[in-house]
Design a protein around this motif. Structure first.
Motif, short mmCIF file in Angstrom:
data_model
loop_
_atom_site.label_atom_id
_atom_site.label_comp_id
_atom_site.label_asym_id
_atom_site.label_seq_id
_atom_site.Cartn_x
_atom_site.Cartn_y
_atom_site.Cartn_z
N ALA A 141 2.98 -15.76 18.98
CA ALA A 141 3.42 -17.02 19.70
C ALA A 141 2.70 -18.24 19.00
CB ALA A 141 2.65 -16.92 21.31
N HIS A 142 1.47 -17.88 18.68
CA HIS A 142 0.89 -19.02 17.80
C HIS A 142 1.52 -19.43 16.61
CE1 HIS A 142 -2.50 -21.26 15.74
NE2 HIS A 142 -2.29 -20.21 14.72
N LEU A 143 1.83 -18.33 15.82
CA LEU A 143 2.58 -18.45 14.57
C LEU A 143 3.73 -19.32 14.71
CD1 LEU A 143 1.79 -15.04 12.81
CD2 LEU A 143 0.81 -17.10 11.95
N LYS A 144 4.54 -18.84 15.72
CA LYS A 144 5.89 -19.59 16.02
C LYS A 144 5.60 -20.92 16.34
CE LYS A 144 10.30 -18.88 16.25
NZ LYS A 144 11.16 -18.30 15.50
N HIS A 145 4.73 -21.13 17.27
CA HIS A 145 4.38 -22.62 17.79
C HIS A 145 3.80 -23.31 16.71
CE1 HIS A 145 3.54 -25.29 21.03
NE2 HIS A 145 2.66 -25.56 20.48
N SER A 146 3.19 -22.85 15.46
CA SER A 146 2.73 -23.51 14.51
C SER A 146 3.98 -23.74 13.42
CB SER A 146 1.51 -23.07 14.12
OG SER A 146 1.78 -21.65 13.34
N GLY A 147 4.99 -23.06 13.40
CA GLY A 147 6.01 -23.55 12.70
C GLY A 147 6.03 -22.37 11.33
N TRP A 148 5.12 -21.54 11.29
CA TRP A 148 5.02 -20.52 10.20
C TRP A 148 6.23 -19.89 10.20
CZ3 TRP A 148 4.66 -15.15 10.37
CH2 TRP A 148 4.38 -14.31 9.03
N LYS A 149 6.89 -19.62 8.99
CA LYS A 149 8.03 -18.79 8.65
C LYS A 149 7.65 -17.51 7.96
CE LYS A 149 12.12 -21.50 9.58
NZ LYS A 149 11.56 -23.00 9.89
N ARG A 170 12.35 -14.33 13.28
CA ARG A 170 13.28 -14.41 12.28
C ARG A 170 12.58 -14.99 10.90
NH1 ARG A 170 17.96 -12.51 13.40
NH2 ARG A 170 18.44 -12.44 15.70
N GLY A 171 12.71 -14.28 9.78
CA GLY A 171 12.02 -14.78 8.55
C GLY A 171 13.19 -15.56 7.75
N THR A 172 12.79 -16.06 6.67
CA THR A 172 13.63 -16.76 5.84
C THR A 172 14.57 -15.99 5.11
OG1 THR A 172 12.02 -16.59 4.12
CG2 THR A 172 11.66 -18.76 5.34
N ASP A 173 14.43 -14.71 4.84
CA ASP A 173 15.55 -14.01 4.32
C ASP A 173 15.81 -12.66 5.02
OD1 ASP A 173 16.78 -12.38 2.50
OD2 ASP A 173 15.43 -12.51 0.71
N SER A 174 17.02 -13.10 5.65
CA SER A 174 17.55 -11.70 6.52
C SER A 174 18.10 -10.55 5.82
CB SER A 174 18.53 -12.30 7.45
OG SER A 174 19.47 -12.81 6.62
N ALA A 175 18.14 -10.88 4.34
CA ALA A 175 18.47 -9.70 3.55
C ALA A 175 17.35 -8.48 3.30
CB ALA A 175 19.16 -9.98 2.26
N LYS A 176 16.00 -8.96 3.40
CA LYS A 176 15.10 -7.98 3.35
C LYS A 176 14.90 -7.41 4.81
CE LYS A 176 12.00 -10.82 0.18
NZ LYS A 176 10.95 -11.77 0.47
N LEU A 236 -3.08 -10.46 8.56
CA LEU A 236 -2.42 -9.14 8.16
C LEU A 236 -0.81 -9.51 8.23
CD1 LEU A 236 -2.01 -6.17 7.55
CD2 LEU A 236 -2.10 -5.75 10.16
N LEU A 237 -0.15 -10.38 9.05
CA LEU A 237 1.03 -10.75 8.94
C LEU A 237 1.28 -11.89 7.83
CD1 LEU A 237 2.01 -10.71 12.72
CD2 LEU A 237 2.47 -9.21 10.92
N ARG A 238 0.54 -12.74 7.63
CA ARG A 238 0.76 -13.51 6.51
C ARG A 238 0.50 -12.97 5.33
NH1 ARG A 238 -0.09 -19.29 8.38
NH2 ARG A 238 -1.11 -19.24 10.32
N ALA A 239 -0.17 -11.93 4.96
CA ALA A 239 -0.31 -11.27 3.76
C ALA A 239 0.99 -10.32 3.40
CB ALA A 239 -1.59 -10.31 3.84
N LEU A 240 1.43 -9.94 4.14
CA LEU A 240 2.55 -8.74 4.16
C LEU A 240 3.93 -9.11 4.45
CD1 LEU A 240 2.15 -5.90 3.54
CD2 LEU A 240 1.96 -5.16 5.95
N ALA A 241 3.94 -10.13 5.53
CA ALA A 241 5.54 -10.27 5.85
C ALA A 241 6.00 -11.25 4.66
CB ALA A 241 5.50 -10.79 7.23
N ARG A 242 5.99 -11.10 3.86
CA ARG A 242 6.61 -11.85 2.48
C ARG A 242 8.08 -11.89 2.26
NH1 ARG A 242 2.48 -14.33 -0.22
NH2 ARG A 242 0.33 -13.53 0.38
#
Ligand SMILES: [Zn+2]
Length: 470
Positions: A156-164, A97-103, A464-470
């Protein structure tokens, strides 16, 4: 070993890149992945190989459950990781889940199933991962459990590290990509509201035999696969009394006409970009033809030069070629029936039905029946080369291999992406796997992946995910 002749998906990573003539760019930068992350990713890959997820093997739902356990341990809510049976196989949809569910969400697509492997033919048990000589051996170690495992480890790593992420990231895994693709159809339907699809089972990087990076291919289009059966029937009779009619001769004449015919040369954004990029890396005569073809889609000399090269003919036009013939029923009888299979790789945007009409027109004999045969791929448009996607993939590739050139490509194969493209969702083959052609045993014996590819792939997906999943 494939249950039907639907095109190799994954080894198309390398196909069409004209790799042999391209020289490496520079030494690899060492990706910065700590030991624990590396070990976790390797562990996921080893366990993944242990599930015998062949057609009707029945272990794909259990494999999906294993992956779900990894996600839930990393902090995903159990209800955000859904497994649904499809026949004897399954799909898995894991929603980050991301911060903006409308996107609209970004979908990462891969497949859990593998091509059959017979233990007696392999040097090691294909369904027990063996790490040896710097490789992980096992069925699926490349296709497609490598990228599936690396994406799983990354999420799993991103989730565990708290990235949104700024928007939802959805991992969508099919369970019969290598065969019927029923699960892919279901995935595409369920996720048709997606912004775009990143296909982990296409695209990828090429290494030289010295393990130096050469090029990275991003798959943004694929040709449409279709078979046609040409059939001639006749009353036949005793071979001592031949007449004018003969089903074999009639079929042979039809095939001769087909042999002489060339479908018109075509271009799209992907093939233009492909030729522009490839022109920098090939012999002068070919480079010249590529540049002239891009500048003028009707340049006959350029088209002739490119069409004469097996590496490029498929990028220039629809191709149809005879692949099988059958005919007659006895040595001493006139044939009552003769058939040929004609296999076509159709330029995207050209309807299968129009190719069938063209074949009938070229053959110009109402006595030769032209019918579509077997399974074809679904028709879809090329995906636009979106600047945001190209920029993010470039960043991901350059994180490990600075300066490596990205080459958009149209593959000859049918990947899961075709089902998304058919619904109008842009789809990009962006595997994080760099390998050399001599390591590619996809679908074959002793499939293996270099252990060194793990850190590169983890870096790739993370960037890739950090750059694109904005
Ligand atoms: Zn695959």
């Amino acid at each position: 070993m494939r249950s039907r002749p639907l095109v190799i998906a994954c080894s198309a990573v390398i196909a069409g890149l004209g790799a042999a003539t391209i020289s490496p760019v520079e030494a690899a930068a060492a990706p910065r992945i700590d030991e624990a992350r590396h070990e976790q990713a390797l562990d996921i890959l080893r366990k993944s190989i242990g599930f015998r997820t062949v057609k009707d093997g029945g272990q794909t739902p259990a494999y999906a459950q294993y992956l779900k356990d990894v996600f839930v341990s990393a902090g995903f809510a159990a209800e955000d990781v859904r497994i649904e049976p499809v026949g004897t196989t399954a799909i898995m949809i894991a929603r980050y889940r991301g911060t903006d569910s409308a996107k609209k969400p970004i979908v990462i697509n891969g497949h859990m199933d593998v091509v059959e492997a017979h233990a007696q033919d392999w040097e090691r048990d294909p369904f027990t991962a063996v790490v040896e000589k710097g490789y992980v051996f096992g069925r699926g170690s490349v296709d497609n459990k490598f990228d599936v495992s690396m994406v799983t480890a990354t999420l799993a790593h991103l989730k565990h590290s708290g990235w949104k992420p700024g928007r939802d990231v959805v991992l969508a895994l099919s369970g019969d990509e290598e065969t019927e693709m029923m699960s892919t159809r279901k995935l595409a339907q369920e996720l048709k509201g997606a912004e775009l699809v990143l296909n982990a089972d296409a695209g990828g990087g090429l290494l030289s035999e010295e393990n130096q990076p050469i090029i990275y291919g991003i798959q943004a289009a694929e040709k449409v696969y279709a078979d046609f059966t040409l059939t001639v029937t006749d009353a036949g009779g005793h071979s001592s009394r031949p007449g004018k009619a003969n089903a074999i001769y009639q079929l042979a004449r039809a095939l001769e006409r087909l042999e002489r015919y060339e479908f018109p040369a075509m271009q799209n954004e992907i093939t233009r970009a492909y030729f522009e990029a490839s022109a920098k890396n090939v012999a002068p005569e070919l480079a010249d033809a590529m540049k002239r073809f891009v500048a003028n889609p009707t340049d006959a000399k350029a088209i002739e030069t490119l069409s004469a090269d097996r590496e490029y003919v498929g990028q220039v036009r629809t191709t149809c070629v005879a692949t099988m013939i059958q005919g007659g029923h006895a040595e001493n009888a006139l044939p009552q029936r003769a058939t040929a299979n004609v296999n076509c790789r159709i330029f995207p945007g050209t309807p299968i039905a129009s190719v069938q009409r063209t074949l009938a027109t070229v053959i110009a004999d109402p006595g030769v029946n032209v019918a579509q045969a077997g399974s074809s791929s679904v028709e879809g448009e090329p995906s636009p080369l979106r600047p945001d996607v190209i920029a993010a993939v470039t960043q991901a590739v350059h994180a490990s291999y600075p300066k490596v050139q990205l080459v958009p490509n149209m593959s000859a194969g049918a990947t899961d992406s075709m089902h998304f493209r058919a619904l109008g969702i842009p789809s990009y083959g962006v595997s994080g796997l760099f390998m050399k052609p001599s390591d590619d045993f996809t679908h074959g014996l002793n499939e293996r992946v270099p252990v060194a590819a793990i850190d590169v792939s983890l870096t790739h997906w993370d960037t890739l995910l950090r750059a694109l999943a904005r």
